[in-house]
Design an enzyme around this catalytic site. Structure first.
Site, mmCIF file in Angstrom:
data_model
loop_
_atom_site.group_PDB
_atom_site.id
_atom_site.type_symbol
_atom_site.label_atom_id
_atom_site.label_comp_id
_atom_site.label_asym_id
_atom_site.label_seq_id
_atom_site.Cartn_x
_atom_site.Cartn_y
_atom_site.Cartn_z
ATOM 1 N N GLY A 1 -22.725 16.546 -69.173
ATOM 2 C CA GLY A 1 -21.342 16.916 -68.888
ATOM 3 C C GLY A 1 -21.160 17.939 -67.790
ATOM 4 N N GLU B 1 -19.845 25.907 -72.385
ATOM 5 C CA GLU B 1 -20.198 25.495 -73.740
ATOM 6 C C GLU B 1 -21.055 26.552 -74.428
ATOM 7 O OE1 GLU B 1 -20.471 20.641 -73.706
ATOM 8 O OE2 GLU B 1 -22.055 21.752 -72.686
ATOM 9 N N LYS C 1 -28.195 19.906 -73.084
ATOM 10 C CA LYS C 1 -26.819 19.457 -72.895
ATOM 11 C C LYS C 1 -26.574 19.381 -71.394
ATOM 12 C CE LYS C 1 -23.642 21.205 -75.299
ATOM 13 N NZ LYS C 1 -23.097 19.831 -75.482
ATOM 14 N N GLY D 1 -16.991 15.062 -74.946
ATOM 15 C CA GLY D 1 -17.612 13.842 -75.429
ATOM 16 C C GLY D 1 -16.725 13.065 -76.375
ATOM 17 N N SER D 2 -17.061 11.792 -76.550
ATOM 18 C CA SER D 2 -16.207 10.888 -77.313
ATOM 19 C C SER D 2 -16.215 11.164 -78.814
ATOM 20 C CB SER D 2 -16.633 9.435 -77.053
ATOM 21 O OG SER D 2 -17.992 9.230 -77.413
#
Length: 225
Positions: free
Chosen positions: A93, A99, A90, A26-27
């Site tokens: 992605g 993760e 989550k 993520g950014s």
């Protein structure tokens, strides 16, 4: 200063020299990876994200593979939604299996996100529960989702014809349900189903979160500790 940069500034002091640090995708996490390189480069990095791994390598971090790591000091990640009890969805992605390995290894697992993604009571079903599934279990899992009142769709690749495959070589199934009033129970049902590698629901795995309010620019912690 953008809200992402404000969140990153709050997260930076948590990273100390000598740590093994987990960085997700993520950014916002990418901003933290870049900013941390200017302050404390003497850390080892573990990540479930190929994009983050490439960035960390370019910035000169020592990147280690999760399979050789038995403990992480602190890990940072994003989310689609989270609640006030330390659970999160989550789903976007598609790397939630990897993760979750790092989240479980970590002494503390922090989410970096905007306050609008915090839910008070139950999760919004607009975000699917995503299952990573062994290819041979596809029909079994699709049937189970239907039997639990859900609608299932196999995630397809955006840049080619065909299904999305995870880094582990498995399928992703997006599961939509009318509500998530029994999400923890539903998650357990799927997590223990043959062929399901992992789900995108992180049940009480979150240690804390840094939340940015996009309207006011104020950044706070979920738990003030």
């Amino acid at each position: 200063m953008s809200i992402k940069q404000a969140i990153v500034q709050q997260a930076l002091p948590l990273i100390q020299p000598g740590m093994v640090v987990g960085f997700g995708g993520g950014s916002t996490v990418a901003e933290l990876v870049k900013e941390a390189a200017n302050h404390v480069n003497d850390i080892q990095v573990v990540t479930p994200s190929p994009t983050t791994r490439q960035l960390a390598t370019v910035l000169g971090y020592t990147v280690i593979d999760p399979q050789y790591c038995d403990r992480v000091d602190i890990a940072f990640d994003g989310c689609d939604q989270m609640d006030t009890h330390g659970s999160a969805l989550k789903s976007g992605g598609g790397i939630h299996a990897n993760e979750k390995i790092i989240a479980t290894l970590a002494d503390s697992y922090w989410l970096l996100t905007v306050r609008s993604r915090l839910v008070q009571d139950q999760f919004d079903p607009k975000t699917p529960l995503v299952l990573e599934v062994l290819p041979k279990a596809l029909a079994l899992v699709m049937r189970a989702i239907t039997e639990h009142g859900g609608q299932a769709s196999i995630r397809t690749a955006a840049n080619r014809d065909g299904m999305t495959l995870t880094d582990n070589g498995n399928f992703l199934i997006d599961c939509h349900f009318p509500s998530y009033n029994q999400l923890a129970t539903l998650n357990t049902e799927f997590a223990t189903l043959a062929g399901v590698v992992e789900t995108s629901y992180f049940d009480h795995l979150v240690t804390n979160a840094i939340l940015g309010d996009e309207a006011t620019g104020i950044v706070t912690r979920l738990f003030e500790k």
